[in-house]
Design a protein around this motif. Structure first.
Motif, PDB file in Angstrom:
ATOM      1  N   ASN A   1       0.997  -1.079  -0.037  1.00 44.41           N
ATOM      2  CA  ASN A   1      -0.115  -0.257  -0.011  1.00 44.41           C
ATOM      3  C   ASN A   1       0.972   1.227  -0.115  1.00 44.41           C
ATOM      4  O   ASN A   1       1.775   1.272   0.653  1.00 44.41           O
ATOM      5  CB  ASN A   1      -0.858   0.045   1.132  1.00 44.41           C
ATOM      6  CG  ASN A   1      -1.826  -1.011   1.082  1.00 44.41           C
ATOM      7  OD1 ASN A   1      -1.701  -2.331   1.404  1.00 44.41           O
ATOM      8  ND2 ASN A   1      -3.137  -0.730   0.710  1.00 44.41           N
ATOM      9  N   ARG A   2       0.360   1.989  -0.804  1.00 40.46           N
ATOM     10  CA  ARG A   2       1.357   3.339  -0.815  1.00 40.46           C
ATOM     11  C   ARG A   2       1.295   4.045   0.466  1.00 40.46           C
ATOM     12  O   ARG A   2       0.196   4.192   0.990  1.00 40.46           O
ATOM     13  CB  ARG A   2       0.743   4.316  -2.134  1.00 40.46           C
ATOM     14  CG  ARG A   2       1.916   5.276  -2.740  1.00 40.46           C
ATOM     15  CD  ARG A   2       1.582   5.782  -3.952  1.00 40.46           C
ATOM     16  NE  ARG A   2       0.095   6.432  -3.955  1.00 40.46           N
ATOM     17  CZ  ARG A   2      -0.293   6.758  -5.014  1.00 40.46           C
ATOM     18  NH1 ARG A   2       0.341   6.482  -6.528  1.00 40.46           N
ATOM     19  NH2 ARG A   2      -1.470   7.231  -5.072  1.00 40.46           N
TER      20      ARG A   2
ATOM     21  N   GLY B   1      -2.205   5.231   1.125  1.00 44.58           N
ATOM     22  CA  GLY B   1      -2.590   3.958   1.420  1.00 44.58           C
ATOM     23  C   GLY B   1      -3.091   2.957   0.358  1.00 44.58           C
ATOM     24  O   GLY B   1      -3.740   1.737   0.393  1.00 44.58           O
ATOM     25  N   ILE B   2      -3.330   3.598  -0.705  1.00 41.54           N
ATOM     26  CA  ILE B   2      -3.818   2.717  -2.004  1.00 41.54           C
ATOM     27  C   ILE B   2      -2.976   1.654  -2.357  1.00 41.54           C
ATOM     28  O   ILE B   2      -1.896   1.470  -2.012  1.00 41.54           O
ATOM     29  CB  ILE B   2      -4.037   3.639  -3.148  1.00 41.54           C
ATOM     30  CG1 ILE B   2      -2.663   4.147  -4.009  1.00 41.54           C
ATOM     31  CG2 ILE B   2      -4.965   4.954  -3.000  1.00 41.54           C
ATOM     32  CD1 ILE B   2      -2.871   4.635  -5.487  1.00 41.54           C
ATOM     33  N   VAL B   3      -3.677   0.627  -3.074  1.00 44.64           N
ATOM     34  CA  VAL B   3      -3.014  -0.648  -3.482  1.00 44.64           C
ATOM     35  C   VAL B   3      -2.122  -0.359  -4.522  1.00 44.64           C
ATOM     36  O   VAL B   3      -2.284   0.248  -5.625  1.00 44.64           O
ATOM     37  CB  VAL B   3      -3.865  -1.692  -4.086  1.00 44.64           C
ATOM     38  CG1 VAL B   3      -3.027  -2.858  -4.543  1.00 44.64           C
ATOM     39  CG2 VAL B   3      -4.818  -1.948  -2.610  1.00 44.64           C
TER      40      VAL B   3
ATOM     41  N   ALA C   1       6.280   2.546   0.041  1.00 49.38           N
ATOM     42  CA  ALA C   1       4.945   1.823   0.268  1.00 49.38           C
ATOM     43  C   ALA C   1       5.282   0.771   1.229  1.00 49.38           C
ATOM     44  O   ALA C   1       6.445   0.758   1.801  1.00 49.38           O
ATOM     45  CB  ALA C   1       4.876   0.898  -0.911  1.00 49.38           C
ATOM     46  N   ILE C   2       4.111   0.544   1.918  1.00 48.71           N
ATOM     47  CA  ILE C   2       4.332  -0.343   3.200  1.00 48.71           C
ATOM     48  C   ILE C   2       3.698  -1.733   3.177  1.00 48.71           C
ATOM     49  O   ILE C   2       2.682  -2.028   2.388  1.00 48.71           O
ATOM     50  CB  ILE C   2       3.692   0.397   4.544  1.00 48.71           C
ATOM     51  CG1 ILE C   2       2.078   0.538   4.348  1.00 48.71           C
ATOM     52  CG2 ILE C   2       4.412   1.703   4.577  1.00 48.71           C
ATOM     53  CD1 ILE C   2       1.688   1.076   5.613  1.00 48.71           C
TER      54      ILE C   2
END
Lengths: 105, 551
Positions: A21-22, A26-28, A67-68
């Motif tokens: 997730n960015r 948080g987007i994929v 990203a995480i």
């Protein structure tokens, strides 16, 4: 749909990608061959064996700012080369919830 | 309503500034995700499937109208126009951006709302009866004690790095609406033979992978000693709780492994050392908190006003009134539960428009106060009976007058695989299909009180273990499979449900529930025999036979 939080060993049974997730929103996103992140699955780097998967994951983990929570997810590659998510969880991550939302976007 | 003082306001504002700096450092790369994760969790920020999820606390389920408007504002400005009320008196926003979170927190802080104690391995948001302070027969308002514990535990260093999360719930009524028996500590306000206020203390309840019903550890702890007693429990937990295995880290496992007798001896020993310390609560402290709760200036109103008598001729109004309106401790007033379970919709969701409109209705009809219950419904706690018909019409226009409170379509469900990174299976579509199957109000009424709880994984956020009918989604060979239990309950007679047989596929769940309900209707001895009574009388077998005879 086993949660990647339970993903203990890197063992892939077919074509896979690294997804995360960015960080800022948080987007994929998917790891690309250009060592970047893309929200478009078709741009994802495809790995086909454990060594490739480990290398791609390690490189993705190292990019902690972009990203995480990177993990390896299965995909299906069609005869035409089109890449689709390999399970329901990843399908939902790619296309959104399977239900109508109270406010349509 | 509770009025925050300067200390509370300063604490909340400082917390926002602190988190703003932490987010900035995270986005610049100064903080790694490993370093940042615990900080974001301490501010209610999770990472879910599609985005960050932001969980905001609604301490003991009490909201002022301006606070509900602030939640609507956050939904509209920073999210996708809606929020999801949870099973622990919180609200979640599912699409929030990390970079915008400090601004969202700052906007909430203006009305005294925050996200402390909504995640992480600390003492979580203290929950209570959503009818607190207005329920007839209540010992006293449990929110006074909830607030006392909230003040003591917020950012308390000893409770901020526990082996696992820790949840406390408080009730002051015989009928438990706060589900205290499935909490790490459950507190029931009681009076002793001298008329003194105190608590029956339960410990070791919880659901998840290893469910337990809480056990009474002490039958009476005087109110002045409750903080020291809770602290003694926490100290024993902190000392012996498993930190090596996340699945065995909750206090319920410790209580189970030590046994309640040994556990209570350890607590007693610890308590005697700290009981007469500064943890003993002065009456003035309690009275100060009590004085900060303001109560409406109720009018003297008739028990049965003309407006209500006239509206009784409308069967739609009566259907709603029968299920949504409960007696109030003050004559002429009612408690109104607002169903967030419209047919075909995700349980517990409310749009920003609904929240804003409901805040207006709270101002007009409920002295500006709204409550949030663990069943994922809202309530207006002070509605004059004469206003019930007008309120019903207004709620109906907002899609908030579904007359299904406590009926089969009043389903508790976790977000499931549609949102949650931990989930193995979807919950919401199952709930939606079930509400469509039982949409006929006459049928739902015929069935009577029946609670369905759905969880999308073993973590049990949908409290499936204590559903009259519980549905647990798991994964089997890459497919969603659902295990069905019956006979659970979350009230004062809390019990864990029993599995009826092998899991069934996604498409079969609603059929199975229909079979269970049909079996119940055929088996009950009289219309007044509730589903739970029939299950208690006959056990699982007849339901199992019905479900699996043709499968």
């Amino acid at each position: 749909m086993t949660s990647p939080l339970e993903q203990k060993k890197i063992k892939i049974a077919g074509p896979s990608v690294v997804t995360a997730n960015r960080t800022w929103d948080g987007i994929v996103v998917y790891r690309t061959a250009a060592k970047s992140w893309s929200a478009d699955l078709s741009e994802a780097a495809i790995v086909r064996n454990s060594d490739e998967a480990k290398a791609l994951l390690a490189e993705s983990v190292a990019d902690d700012v972009g990203a995480i929570g990177p993990y390896i997810a299965p995909v299906q590659v069609g005869a035409d080369g089109k890449v689709e998510p390999g399970n329901l969880r990843e399908q939902i991550r790619r296309t959104g919830v399977t239900i109508g939302q109270p406010v349509q976007v | 309503m509770y009025a925050y003082d300067e200390i509370d306001r300063t604490l909340v504002n400082e917390r926002v500034s602190e988190f703003r700096d932490q987010v900035k450092r995270r986005l610049s790369g100064e903080l790694t995700e490993d370093e940042f994760k615990i900080l974001r969790l301490q501010n209610g920020v999770y990472l879910q499937l599609h985005a960050y999820m932001f969980r905001v606390a609604i301490p003991y389920g009490t909201l002022a109208s301006n606070q509900l408007r602030a939640l609507a504002h956050v939904a509209r400005k920073y999210d996708r126009g809606y929020g999801h009320f949870t099973t622990r008196q919180n609200i979640q926003f599912n699409w929030i951006k990390l970079a915008e979170l400090p601004d969202a927190l700052a906007d909430l802080a203006e009305v005294g709302i925050h996200a402390m104690q909504t995640s992480g391995n600390n003492m979580r948001n203290v929950t209570s009866d959503q009818w607190a302070g207005v329920a007839p027969g209540e010992i006293e308002d449990p929110r006074i004690w909830s607030e006392l514990i909230r003040q003591h535990t917020t950012l308390h260093p000893e409770f901020s790095f526990l082996p696992r999360k820790f949840k406390i719930a408080i009730t002051a009524s015989d009928h438990d609406r706060a589900a205290i028996k499935i909490h790490d500590i459950g507190l029931k306000l009681i009076k002793n033979e001298k008329g003194e206020t105190g608590f029956e203390v339960l410990v070791g309840g919880g659901l998840g992978r290893t469910p337990f019903i809480g056990k009474t550890i002490k039958h009476f702890v005087h109110g002045r000693d409750i903080l020291s007693y809770i602290e003694a429990i926490l100290r024993v937990y902190n000392q012996y709780g498993r930190r090596d295995n996340i699945y065995k880290a909750r206090i319920k496992i410790l209580v189970h492994e030590l046994g309640i007798e040994k556990f209570s001896r350890e607590v007693e020993e610890e308590w005697q050392q700290i009981r007469n310390s500064s943890l003993q609560i002065d009456d003035e402290v309690v009275e100060d908190i009590r004085s900060r709760f303001t109560y409406p200036a109720y009018e003297k109103l008739p028990h049965m006003p003309d407006e209500l008598r006239q509206a009784a001729a409308d069967p739609d109004f009566e259907a709603w009134r029968k299920n949504s309106v409960a007696p109030h401790k003050v004559q002429g007033y009612s408690i109104v539960t607002i169903s967030l379970k419209p047919i075909g919709a995700p349980p517990g969701d409310a749009t920003a428009e609904q929240m804003d409109a409901l805040a207006d209705l709270a101002d007009k009809y409920s002295f500006g106060e709204i409550r949030v219950g663990h069943e994922q419904n809202l309530a207006l706690p002070h509605v004059a009976k004469r206003d019930l018909p007008a309120l019903w019409k207004a709620l109906d226009k907002l899609g908030l007058a579904t007359p299904n409170v406590n009926l089969i379509t009043d389903i508790i469900a976790c977000p499931g695989l549609d949102y949650c990174s931990l989930a193995n299976a979807r919950s919401i579509p199952i709930a939606q299909e079930l509400t469509r199957r039982f949409a006929n109000h006459e049928l739902a009424n015929l069935i009577g009180r029946l609670h369905i709880n759905i969880s999308g994984c073993i973590n049990a956020c949908g409290h499936h273990h204590v559903g009259h009918i519980g549905i647990l989604g798991v994964e089997k060979n890459g497919e969603e499979v659902y295990q069905i239990t019956i006979g659970g309950r979350a009230d004062e007679s809390a019990a864990l449900g029993n599995l009826i047989g092998p899991g069934v596929k996604f498409d079969e769940v609603a059929d199975v529930v229909e079979d269970i309900v049909e079996a119940y209707l055929a088996l009950r001895e009289r219309p007044e025999e509730l589903f739970m009574d029939t299950v208690k009388r006959l056990g699982v077998e007849p339901f199992k036979e019905r479900v699996y005879a043709t499968r």
